[in-house]
Design a protein around this motif. Structure first.
Motif, PDB file in Angstrom:
ATOM      1  N   LYS A  96       0.661  -1.112  -0.040  1.00 45.33           N
ATOM      2  CA  LYS A  96       0.036  -0.067  -0.325  1.00 45.33           C
ATOM      3  C   LYS A  96       0.749   1.268   0.067  1.00 45.33           C
ATOM      4  O   LYS A  96       0.545   2.348  -0.704  1.00 45.33           O
ATOM      5  N   ALA A  97       1.728   1.324   0.641  1.00 45.59           N
ATOM      6  CA  ALA A  97       2.733   2.417   0.868  1.00 45.59           C
ATOM      7  C   ALA A  97       3.572   2.502  -0.585  1.00 45.59           C
ATOM      8  O   ALA A  97       3.497   3.797  -1.057  1.00 45.59           O
ATOM      9  N   GLU A  99       2.556   1.879  -3.495  1.00 46.69           N
ATOM     10  CA  GLU A  99       1.205   2.034  -4.308  1.00 46.69           C
ATOM     11  C   GLU A  99       0.867   3.661  -4.075  1.00 46.69           C
ATOM     12  O   GLU A  99       0.696   4.373  -5.165  1.00 46.69           O
ATOM     13  N   ALA A 100       0.964   4.112  -2.772  1.00 46.00           N
ATOM     14  CA  ALA A 100       0.788   5.885  -2.487  1.00 46.00           C
ATOM     15  C   ALA A 100       1.810   6.540  -3.239  1.00 46.00           C
ATOM     16  O   ALA A 100       1.853   7.659  -3.123  1.00 46.00           O
ATOM     17  N   ASP A 170       7.229   7.250   1.638  1.00 48.71           N
ATOM     18  CA  ASP A 170       6.206   6.425   1.871  1.00 48.71           C
ATOM     19  C   ASP A 170       6.783   5.064   2.332  1.00 48.71           C
ATOM     20  O   ASP A 170       6.137   4.585   3.438  1.00 48.71           O
ATOM     21  N   SER A 229      -2.072   4.403   6.304  1.00 49.89           N
ATOM     22  CA  SER A 229      -2.889   5.259   5.525  1.00 49.89           C
ATOM     23  C   SER A 229      -2.107   6.561   5.385  1.00 49.89           C
ATOM     24  O   SER A 229      -1.050   6.886   6.259  1.00 49.89           O
ATOM     25  N   LYS A 230      -2.627   7.404   4.368  1.00 50.39           N
ATOM     26  CA  LYS A 230      -1.698   8.588   3.965  1.00 50.39           C
ATOM     27  C   LYS A 230      -2.762   9.439   3.646  1.00 50.39           C
ATOM     28  O   LYS A 230      -3.909   9.322   2.996  1.00 50.39           O
ATOM     29  N   THR A 232      -3.249  13.339   1.692  1.00 49.02           N
ATOM     30  CA  THR A 232      -2.852  14.038   0.958  1.00 49.02           C
ATOM     31  C   THR A 232      -3.568  15.232   0.598  1.00 49.02           C
ATOM     32  O   THR A 232      -4.797  15.019   0.541  1.00 49.02           O
ATOM     33  N   LYS A 235      -5.227  14.391  -4.665  1.00 51.71           N
ATOM     34  CA  LYS A 235      -5.617  13.053  -4.436  1.00 51.71           C
ATOM     35  C   LYS A 235      -4.765  12.106  -5.253  1.00 51.71           C
ATOM     36  O   LYS A 235      -4.035  11.086  -4.931  1.00 51.71           O
ATOM     37  N   ALA A 240       2.728  12.927   1.235  1.00 50.83           N
ATOM     38  CA  ALA A 240       2.051  12.926   2.521  1.00 50.83           C
ATOM     39  C   ALA A 240       2.064  14.264   3.300  1.00 50.83           C
ATOM     40  O   ALA A 240       3.115  14.747   3.571  1.00 50.83           O
ATOM     41  N   SER A 243       0.716  10.675   7.572  1.00 48.02           N
ATOM     42  CA  SER A 243       0.465   9.238   7.256  1.00 48.02           C
ATOM     43  C   SER A 243       1.028   8.242   8.592  1.00 48.02           C
ATOM     44  O   SER A 243       1.641   8.864   9.502  1.00 48.02           O
TER      45      SER A 243
END
Ligand SMILES: Cc1cc2nc3c(=O)[nH]c(=O)nc-3n(C[C@H](O)[C@H](O)[C@H](O)COP(=O)(O)OP(=O)(O)OC[C@H]3O[C@@H](n4cnc5c(N)ncnc54)[C@H](O)[C@@H]3O)c2cc1C
Ligand code: SF4
Length: 326
Positions: A96-97, A99-100, A170, A229-230, A232, A235, A240, A243
């Motif tokens: 997830k990180a 991907e962010a 991230d 979770s982040k 921003t 979007k 971040a 996060s």
């Protein structure tokens, strides 16, 4: 952009010897998504004579699982970290990180090692030289921190001393929550350090002739749940504002172990140890979660324009714990 030599390293040893031979006048380049921007904008007072390309080193882009956990090569692309089944199944917060981070195009080029070693995003530091002259500051080796009296809405709310720029990575936040270790190759030896000791108020512990080669993540204990979770402002693509990465081990409805890490609040990733202590041994309810969020933010010292980050971080922690304890 000024001219520089571009030298391909065929091995880790060769990269280290080249960096040593250039004695501080060379920089390593992996995906180049961060470094080329730094060079193009000439934000630093010194410009490297050579870039040492480490993408030509074979065997540093891989995932390997053993009894102790997962090992990832530092040249592994972020896109592979996002999608690899070993990561998505066992270390979802790392997926997830990754991907962010930025855009698909950047994740196709950027490496995990480069994401951990990227330069700061403080807007005074990054001010392009061609737009009226670079802005010097403490981190660049001369002058005061410009953020103290300037626009500090995205800067640190805790642990800032001489530089208030926040850690931009991230994946660093997720890997700190996962208690990763980093392998670093240098001219004398290979160092294996905890990620907790890697980041410093002005960057990281790497010497000019060292490179990050591998990232090791231990097996999570049974019953461990993870949330990244982040928050921003923009979007689709943004660094971040705040996060969190939480790795919580539950047994019979009670929290047995916790690592809660905060991102974009300080120059390094921050472990919220008081928040962790406040939930260990407890079954979660609204009061426990509220107390954890308060404990995490107890030591904050917001700057003139960024107190809003305290509330956002608290909310991220509460949401993460709610989803884990449900
Ligand atoms: C538009 C944009 C948006 C972005 N958004 C985000 C975001 O939301 N979150 C986030 O985390 N990042 C974000 N980034 C930063 C991006 O993630 C980094 O640019 C990228 O991860 C760097 O990886 P790279 O392989 O391209 O590194 P490079 O640009 O090649 O290198 C970056 C730095 O790390 C050093 N380095 C690289 N590899 C190694 C190694 N193995 N050992 C030692 N030093 C090394 C280089 O010398 C250089 O100083 C964004 C970047 C852009 C351009
Ligand atoms: S926060 Fe750090 S990088 Fe930004 S102006 Fe201050 S010293 Fe420089």
């Amino acid at each position: 952009m000024k001219a520089f030599k571009h030298v391909h390293a065929a091995s880790v040893d060769e990269a280290v010897s080249l960096m040593r031979a250039y004695a501080g006048n060379a920089r390593l380049i992996a995906g180049g998504t961060d470094l080329l921007g730094v060079l193009k904008d000439e934000i630093l007072p010194g410009y490297p004579e050579a870039l040492i390309n480490i993408k030509t080193i074979s065997g540093l882009d891989y995932f390997a699982e053993d009894a102790n956990g997962l090992k990832i090569g530092a040249l592994t692309k972020l896109v592979e970290v996002v999608h690899h089944p070993l990561v998505t199944e066992r270390y979802p917060i790392l997926s997830k990180a990754a991907e962010a981070v930025a855009t698909p195009e950047i994740r196709n080029m950027a490496t995990l090692g480069g994401n951990l070693c990227q330069d700061t995003r403080c807007w005074y530091y990054r001010y392009p030289h061609q737009m009226g002259g670079r802005i010097m500051c403490h981190r660049k080796g001369k002058g005061p921190c410009r953020a103290v009296k300037g626009d500090n809405r995205y800067h640190a709310i805790m642990e800032g001393k001489v530089c208030f720029a926040v850690c931009p990575s991230d994946t660093a936040i997720a890997l700190t929550a996962l208690n990763a270790r980093l392998e670093i190759a240098g001219p004398q030896n290979v160092r294996n350090v905890s990620i907790n000791d890697f980041f410093t108020p002005l960057g990281n512990i790497l010497e000019a002739d060292e490179l990050l080669t591998h990232i090791q993540i231990p097996n999570p204990p049974a019953g461990t749940r993870q949330v990244f979770s982040k928050f921003t402002l923009r979007k689709p693509v943004d660094f971040a504002v705040a996060s969190t990465a939480s790795v919580i081990t539950m047994q019979d409805g009670v929290c047995k172990a916790a690592r809660i890490v905060l991102g974009a609040v300080a120059p390094t990733p921050v472990r919220a140890t008081d928040a962790e202590a406040s939930i260990i041994g407890k079954a979660a309810d609204a009061v426990v979660i509220e107390e954890a969020a308060e404990a995490a933010m107890a030591g904050t010292k917001p700057m003139r324009m960024n107190a809003y980050k305290v509330e956002i971080t608290k909310t991220l922690i509460k949401r993460a714990l709610l989803s884990i304890f449900q």
